[in-house]
Design an enzyme around this catalytic site. Structure first.
Site, PDB file in Angstrom:
ATOM      1  N   GLY A 148      33.745  75.864 -76.111  1.00 48.94           N
ATOM      2  CA  GLY A 148      32.268  76.087 -76.211  1.00 48.94           C
ATOM      3  C   GLY A 148      31.967  77.418 -76.524  1.00 48.94           C
ATOM      4  N   ASP A 174      22.996  87.871 -64.307  1.00 51.37           N
ATOM      5  CA  ASP A 174      21.663  88.299 -63.902  1.00 51.37           C
ATOM      6  C   ASP A 174      21.705  89.776 -63.236  1.00 51.37           C
ATOM      7  OD1 ASP A 174      20.888  85.683 -64.224  1.00 51.37           O
ATOM      8  OD2 ASP A 174      21.979  85.291 -62.707  1.00 51.37           O
ATOM      9  N   HIS A 219      20.754  81.056 -59.452  1.00 53.89           N
ATOM     10  CA  HIS A 219      20.806  81.517 -60.978  1.00 53.89           C
ATOM     11  C   HIS A 219      19.680  80.629 -61.650  1.00 53.89           C
ATOM     12  CE1 HIS A 219      21.881  82.413 -64.807  1.00 53.89           C
ATOM     13  NE2 HIS A 219      22.060  81.385 -65.082  1.00 53.89           N
TER      14      HIS A 219
HETATM   15  P1  NAX Z   1      28.309  74.874 -75.007  1.00 52.62           P
HETATM   16  O1  NAX Z   1      27.727  73.771 -74.988  1.00 52.62           O
HETATM   17  O2  NAX Z   1      28.647  75.633 -76.106  1.00 52.62           O
HETATM   18  O3  NAX Z   1      30.027  74.592 -74.532  1.00 52.62           O
HETATM   19  C1  NAX Z   1      30.126  73.785 -73.128  1.00 52.62           C
HETATM   20  C2  NAX Z   1      31.534  73.014 -73.366  1.00 52.62           C
HETATM   21  O4  NAX Z   1      31.868  72.504 -72.264  1.00 52.62           O
HETATM   22  C3  NAX Z   1      31.450  72.175 -74.572  1.00 52.62           C
HETATM   23  O5  NAX Z   1      32.378  72.386 -75.426  1.00 52.62           O
HETATM   24  C4  NAX Z   1      31.465  70.736 -73.631  1.00 52.62           C
HETATM   25  O6  NAX Z   1      32.197  69.873 -74.587  1.00 52.62           O
HETATM   26  C5  NAX Z   1      32.255  71.352 -72.635  1.00 52.62           C
HETATM   27  N1  NAX Z   1      32.385  70.183 -71.363  1.00 52.62           N
HETATM   28  C6  NAX Z   1      31.030  69.466 -71.129  1.00 52.62           C
HETATM   29  N2  NAX Z   1      31.413  68.918 -69.904  1.00 52.62           N
HETATM   30  C7  NAX Z   1      32.871  68.932 -69.782  1.00 52.62           C
HETATM   31  C8  NAX Z   1      33.681  68.789 -68.819  1.00 52.62           C
HETATM   32  N3  NAX Z   1      33.295  67.688 -67.981  1.00 52.62           N
HETATM   33  N4  NAX Z   1      34.943  69.081 -68.684  1.00 52.62           N
HETATM   34  C9  NAX Z   1      35.227  70.027 -69.555  1.00 52.62           C
HETATM   35  N5  NAX Z   1      34.538  70.421 -70.611  1.00 52.62           N
HETATM   36  C10 NAX Z   1      33.157  69.984 -70.652  1.00 52.62           C
HETATM   37  O7  NAX Z   1      27.765  75.690 -73.694  1.00 52.62           O
HETATM   38  P2  NAX Z   1      28.006  77.414 -73.353  1.00 52.62           P
HETATM   39  O8  NAX Z   1      26.885  78.337 -74.231  1.00 52.62           O
HETATM   40  O9  NAX Z   1      29.400  77.629 -73.579  1.00 52.62           O
HETATM   41  O10 NAX Z   1      27.541  77.541 -71.965  1.00 52.62           O
HETATM   42  C11 NAX Z   1      28.244  76.711 -71.088  1.00 52.62           C
HETATM   43  C12 NAX Z   1      27.357  76.578 -69.599  1.00 52.62           C
HETATM   44  O11 NAX Z   1      27.034  77.945 -69.032  1.00 52.62           O
HETATM   45  C13 NAX Z   1      26.246  75.758 -69.915  1.00 52.62           C
HETATM   46  O12 NAX Z   1      26.058  75.012 -68.614  1.00 52.62           O
HETATM   47  C14 NAX Z   1      25.222  76.993 -69.525  1.00 52.62           C
HETATM   48  O13 NAX Z   1      23.788  76.636 -68.960  1.00 52.62           O
HETATM   49  C15 NAX Z   1      26.025  77.964 -68.687  1.00 52.62           C
HETATM   50  N6  NAX Z   1      25.386  79.296 -68.503  1.00 52.62           N
HETATM   51  C16 NAX Z   1      25.610  79.906 -67.170  1.00 52.62           C
HETATM   52  C17 NAX Z   1      25.100  81.102 -67.039  1.00 52.62           C
HETATM   53  C18 NAX Z   1      25.119  81.892 -65.819  1.00 52.62           C
HETATM   54  O14 NAX Z   1      24.644  82.878 -65.694  1.00 52.62           O
HETATM   55  N7  NAX Z   1      25.803  81.109 -64.630  1.00 52.62           N
HETATM   56  C19 NAX Z   1      24.662  82.060 -68.345  1.00 52.62           C
HETATM   57  C20 NAX Z   1      24.924  81.522 -69.476  1.00 52.62           C
HETATM   58  C21 NAX Z   1      25.086  80.216 -69.604  1.00 52.62           C
HETATM   59  O15 NAX Z   1      23.526  79.530 -70.059  1.00 52.62           O
END
Ligand code: NAX
Length: 364
Positions: free
Chosen positions: A14, A159, A187
């Protein structure tokens, strides 16, 4: 030379991981003298894309990377790991209710918790980045009853970094000149960015230099909704800054924060009157591979109401997934605040020695 440590990254194909993996491989997380073995985990449909990412990692010829393995399930991917960067999560799709999102992620993080419990190094440190991060972290830890709940964190460091960056900009100082900024709670847009205890250059109080109206009506909502602001301008969600925050979080947790206050979503032990058992962001300092909540901060009435609001949101998220949580065991309760870990990584991880070292084909 140090022995390599095993780091699992989920969601490795991702956006966030596309920054994160290269920083880890370059030694920015655990130091330029710490070799790593990367265990990359994705869903089966994303394995081709993942192979492409792994090939790029190989093409960087990072000297610290002693192996890369690709996995489509956490029971293989988490075997023997010392660090888990849990970035992958189910995104909210059109028409999906919040409760559905919580449930969909509960399934993912329950499985990952079981896998950590079963196959990870007993000293593993797990950081949940995937949203809703705090509640995902709760599900993860409750499904890993043989691990200490303090081995799990939800990421609120982005954050925290935002709160420092924007305040530094306002005051005309470098963010590194600020200390004591922290973010409390979830968050989510209910988080409470607190600058009441922040100092500039170790001396002056930051709050005395800013206007209360700006703090409450401009700064606070800006931090709370910064993710949406980034999407509005960039057309994509935060990725590099999220990767940097994940790296900062794990770096400080593992190697220490040098006395600096950092925000971490950790299991509440009841400090500051926050309900026990939820993953709530507190101001912490890290040392010797462990963290401690900064105690004794004076919280004014405004702060208390902000902290309560975000706590209530976390309790309602917990209530929505309660039926999916395994019962808390006496063991996991006892583990709370048990601090007998030394911060030293245990290398006797039951894996074949041959498997620990460099492989001819580094992507397997
Ligand atoms: P992307 O959609 O680009 O990538 C997520 C990846 O996770 C995809 O490649 C998908 O195939 C994979 N995936 C989904 N389910 C899975 C599983 N069960 N096992 C292994 N891989 C799996 O998202 P991205 O921009 O990289 O963000 C990832 C996550 O971070 C999202 O949930 C997003 O909301 C969260 N965030 C959290 C933040 C925080 O401060 N805690 C900030 C940034 C981000 O928004």
């Amino acid at each position: 030379m140090k022995q390599p440590v095993r780091i699992a990254v989920t969601g490795a194909a991702g956006n966030i991981s596309y920054s994160l993996l290269f920083k880890i491989a370059a030694g920015e997380m655990l130091g330029a003298d710490q070799p790593v073995i990367l265990q990359l985990v994705e869903i089966p449909q994303a394995m081709d894309k993942l192979r492409g990412v792994a090939m790029e990692l190989e093409d960087c010829a990072f000297p610290l990377v002693h192996g890369i393995s690709l996995h489509d399930n956490p029971f293989d991917g988490f075997r023997g790991i010392h660090y888990a960067m849990l970035v992958g999560a189910r995104p909210r799709s059109k028409g999906m209710e919040r409760a559905d999102l919580l449930e969909a992620n509960a399934v993912i993080f329950a499985e990952q918790g079981k896998a950590l419990n079963e196959v990870a190094n007993r000293d593993v440190k797990a950081l949940v980045v995937g949203n809703p991060a705090n509640t995902n972290c709760l599900i993860l830890s409750r499904n890993a009853p043989n691990l200490d709940p303090s081995q799990f964190c939800a990421m609120t460091r982005l954050d925290h970094n935002r709160a420092k960056g924007i305040l530094g900009n306002k005051l005309g100082v470098n963010p590194s000149d600020l200390d004591g900024v922290c973010v409390w709670g979830n968050h989510s847009p209910t988080m409470y960015p607190d600058v009441h205890h922040a100092t500039v250059l170790g001396e002056e109080s930051a709050i005395s230099q800013i206007d209360e109206k700006w703090y409450k009506e401009d700064y606070t909502p800006r931090i709370q909704k910064r993710g949406a602001e980034i999407i509005e301008w960039r057309g994509l969600s935060s990725a590099a800054s999220a990767a940097q925050a994940a790296l900062d979080h794990m770096h400080d947790w593992a190697l220490g924060s040098n006395g600096e206050v950092v925000s971490m979503g950790i299991i509440s032990d009841g400090s500051y009157g926050v309900a026990k058992g939820i993953y709530y962001s507190f101001p912490c300092v890290c040392e010797f591979g462990s963290y401690q909540i900064i105690q004794g901060l004076e919280i004014n009435e405004y702060g208390q109401s902000m902290m309560k609001k975000t706590e209530e949101e976390l309790l309602s998220e917990k209530a929505a997934v309660d039926h999916l949580l395994p019962a808390e065991t006496a063991e996991s309760r006892e583990n709370l605040r048990k601090s007998d870990r030394t911060g030293q990584t245990a290398y006797d991880n039951g894996l074949d020695k041959a498997d620990v070292y460099y492989k001819a084909d580094r992507i397997c």
